[in-house]
Design a protein around this motif. Structure first.
Motif, PDB file in Angstrom:
ATOM      1  N   LEU A  96       0.837  -1.205   0.000  1.00  0.00           N
ATOM      2  CA  LEU A  96       0.000   0.000   0.000  1.00  0.00           C
ATOM      3  C   LEU A  96       0.872   1.255   0.000  1.00  0.00           C
ATOM      4  O   LEU A  96       0.714   2.133   0.849  1.00  0.00           O
ATOM      5  N   LYS A  97       1.770   1.355  -0.948  1.00  0.00           N
ATOM      6  CA  LYS A  97       2.700   2.490  -0.994  1.00  0.00           C
ATOM      7  C   LYS A  97       2.010   3.825  -1.233  1.00  0.00           C
ATOM      8  O   LYS A  97       2.546   4.863  -0.896  1.00  0.00           O
ATOM      9  N   GLN A  98       0.823   3.812  -1.826  1.00  0.00           N
ATOM     10  CA  GLN A  98       0.107   5.055  -2.079  1.00  0.00           C
ATOM     11  C   GLN A  98      -0.611   5.566  -0.825  1.00  0.00           C
ATOM     12  O   GLN A  98      -1.092   6.683  -0.791  1.00  0.00           O
ATOM     13  N   ILE A  99      -0.667   4.732   0.209  1.00  0.00           N
ATOM     14  CA  ILE A  99      -1.325   5.087   1.472  1.00  0.00           C
ATOM     15  C   ILE A  99      -0.265   5.570   2.460  1.00  0.00           C
ATOM     16  O   ILE A  99       0.702   4.873   2.735  1.00  0.00           O
ATOM     17  N   SER A 100      -0.461   6.778   2.997  1.00  0.00           N
ATOM     18  CA  SER A 100       0.500   7.352   3.943  1.00  0.00           C
ATOM     19  C   SER A 100       0.225   6.924   5.383  1.00  0.00           C
ATOM     20  O   SER A 100       1.142   6.747   6.174  1.00  0.00           O
ATOM     21  N   PHE A 101      -1.069   6.790   5.704  1.00  0.00           N
ATOM     22  CA  PHE A 101      -1.472   6.482   7.070  1.00  0.00           C
ATOM     23  C   PHE A 101      -2.589   5.450   7.059  1.00  0.00           C
ATOM     24  O   PHE A 101      -3.353   5.351   6.105  1.00  0.00           O
ATOM     25  N   LEU A 102      -2.683   4.709   8.149  1.00  0.00           N
ATOM     26  CA  LEU A 102      -3.748   3.723   8.327  1.00  0.00           C
ATOM     27  C   LEU A 102      -4.462   4.037   9.631  1.00  0.00           C
ATOM     28  O   LEU A 102      -3.818   4.210  10.659  1.00  0.00           O
ATOM     29  N   TRP A 103      -5.771   4.121   9.573  1.00  0.00           N
ATOM     30  CA  TRP A 103      -6.587   4.362  10.760  1.00  0.00           C
ATOM     31  C   TRP A 103      -7.323   3.064  11.047  1.00  0.00           C
ATOM     32  O   TRP A 103      -8.139   2.620  10.255  1.00  0.00           O
ATOM     33  N   MET A 104      -7.020   2.457  12.175  1.00  0.00           N
ATOM     34  CA  MET A 104      -7.682   1.216  12.569  1.00  0.00           C
ATOM     35  C   MET A 104      -8.677   1.512  13.683  1.00  0.00           C
ATOM     36  O   MET A 104      -8.346   2.175  14.658  1.00  0.00           O
ATOM     37  N   ILE A 105      -9.890   0.988  13.513  1.00  0.00           N
ATOM     38  CA  ILE A 105     -10.936   1.092  14.523  1.00  0.00           C
ATOM     39  C   ILE A 105     -11.149  -0.306  15.077  1.00  0.00           C
ATOM     40  O   ILE A 105     -11.478  -1.223  14.332  1.00  0.00           O
ATOM     41  N   LYS A 106     -10.938  -0.474  16.388  1.00  0.00           N
ATOM     42  CA  LYS A 106     -11.110  -1.781  17.033  1.00  0.00           C
ATOM     43  C   LYS A 106     -12.236  -1.693  18.063  1.00  0.00           C
ATOM     44  O   LYS A 106     -12.223  -0.820  18.907  1.00  0.00           O
ATOM     45  N   GLY A 107     -13.151  -2.616  17.927  1.00  0.00           N
ATOM     46  CA  GLY A 107     -14.285  -2.674  18.846  1.00  0.00           C
ATOM     47  C   GLY A 107     -15.544  -2.963  18.054  1.00  0.00           C
ATOM     48  O   GLY A 107     -15.624  -2.675  16.870  1.00  0.00           O
ATOM     49  N   ASP A 108     -16.535  -3.531  18.722  1.00  0.00           N
ATOM     50  CA  ASP A 108     -17.736  -3.923  17.985  1.00  0.00           C
ATOM     51  C   ASP A 108     -18.866  -2.895  18.051  1.00  0.00           C
ATOM     52  O   ASP A 108     -19.994  -3.185  17.715  1.00  0.00           O
ATOM     53  N   TYR A 109     -18.559  -1.676  18.456  1.00  0.00           N
ATOM     54  CA  TYR A 109     -19.568  -0.628  18.546  1.00  0.00           C
ATOM     55  C   TYR A 109     -19.911  -0.049  17.175  1.00  0.00           C
ATOM     56  O   TYR A 109     -21.060   0.233  16.873  1.00  0.00           O
ATOM     57  N   TYR A 110     -18.897   0.116  16.328  1.00  0.00           N
ATOM     58  CA  TYR A 110     -19.088   0.752  15.021  1.00  0.00           C
ATOM     59  C   TYR A 110     -19.778  -0.198  14.046  1.00  0.00           C
ATOM     60  O   TYR A 110     -19.411  -1.361  13.936  1.00  0.00           O
ATOM     61  N   GLN A 111     -20.748   0.344  13.334  1.00  0.00           N
ATOM     62  CA  GLN A 111     -21.453  -0.364  12.276  1.00  0.00           C
ATOM     63  C   GLN A 111     -21.009   0.231  10.937  1.00  0.00           C
ATOM     64  O   GLN A 111     -20.429   1.318  10.901  1.00  0.00           O
ATOM     65  N   PRO A 112     -21.262  -0.453   9.827  1.00  0.00           N
ATOM     66  CA  PRO A 112     -20.837   0.070   8.512  1.00  0.00           C
ATOM     67  C   PRO A 112     -21.280   1.515   8.243  1.00  0.00           C
ATOM     68  O   PRO A 112     -20.508   2.297   7.682  1.00  0.00           O
TER      69      PRO A 112
END
Length: 147
Positions: A96-112
């Motif tokens: 993923l060289k075109q991606i500068s940063f990755l935001w990871m969301i962990k937990g089952d609270y978030y829905q699509p």
């Protein structure tokens, strides 16, 4: 005397780590602290660098350090991590060289729909050029994200 060898099940480790997780790719020319500041200001988050989570990769007899910023929502059990995908000329996720940063969301609270709304808000952050929801199954070097 019998010596018991324990083998780490990497597939199970990856599956457990990425359970109830979303990963967002962000393209930006900003430095990590600049982007973190803008995200905090615009989205009312509280990302802070966590030196204990920093990921170190060794390649070609050199060490590369990838900072990780962390934010825990006070009202639910969701943790957010902002990874820098670049260190000098190396990448945490080389695919993923075109991606500068990755935001990871962990937990089952978030829905699509919550993630979709977050993506829309993230696109409005100054210095953000591109935002994309990533499919963790498509990431080859996902072990590099495990801290």
């Amino acid at each position: 005397m019998t010596i018991l060898k324990l083998k780490l099940d990497n597939d199970q480790l990856v599956e457990d780590f990425f359970e109830s997780t979303y990963v967002i790719g962000i393209a930006s020319t900003a430095r990590d602290y600049q982007l973190g500041w803008h995200i905090n200001r615009q989205l009312h988050t509280n990302f802070r660098v966590n030196n204990h989570l920093e990921i170190t990769l060794s390649k070609k007899n050199r060490s590369f350090h990838f900072p990780v910023f962390e934010f825990h929502e006070p009202t639910n059990s969701v943790a957010h991590y902002l990874y820098n995908n670049r260190c000098q000329a190396e990448y945490l996720l080389p695919e993923l060289k075109q991606i500068s940063f990755l935001w990871m969301i962990k937990g089952d609270y978030y829905q699509p729909n919550d993630v979709k709304k977050l993506l829309e808000e993230l696109r409005l952050v100054p210095l953000v050029q591109l935002v994309s929801l990533l499919d963790i199954r498509d990431i080859k070097n996902k072990m590099n994200l495990i801290f």
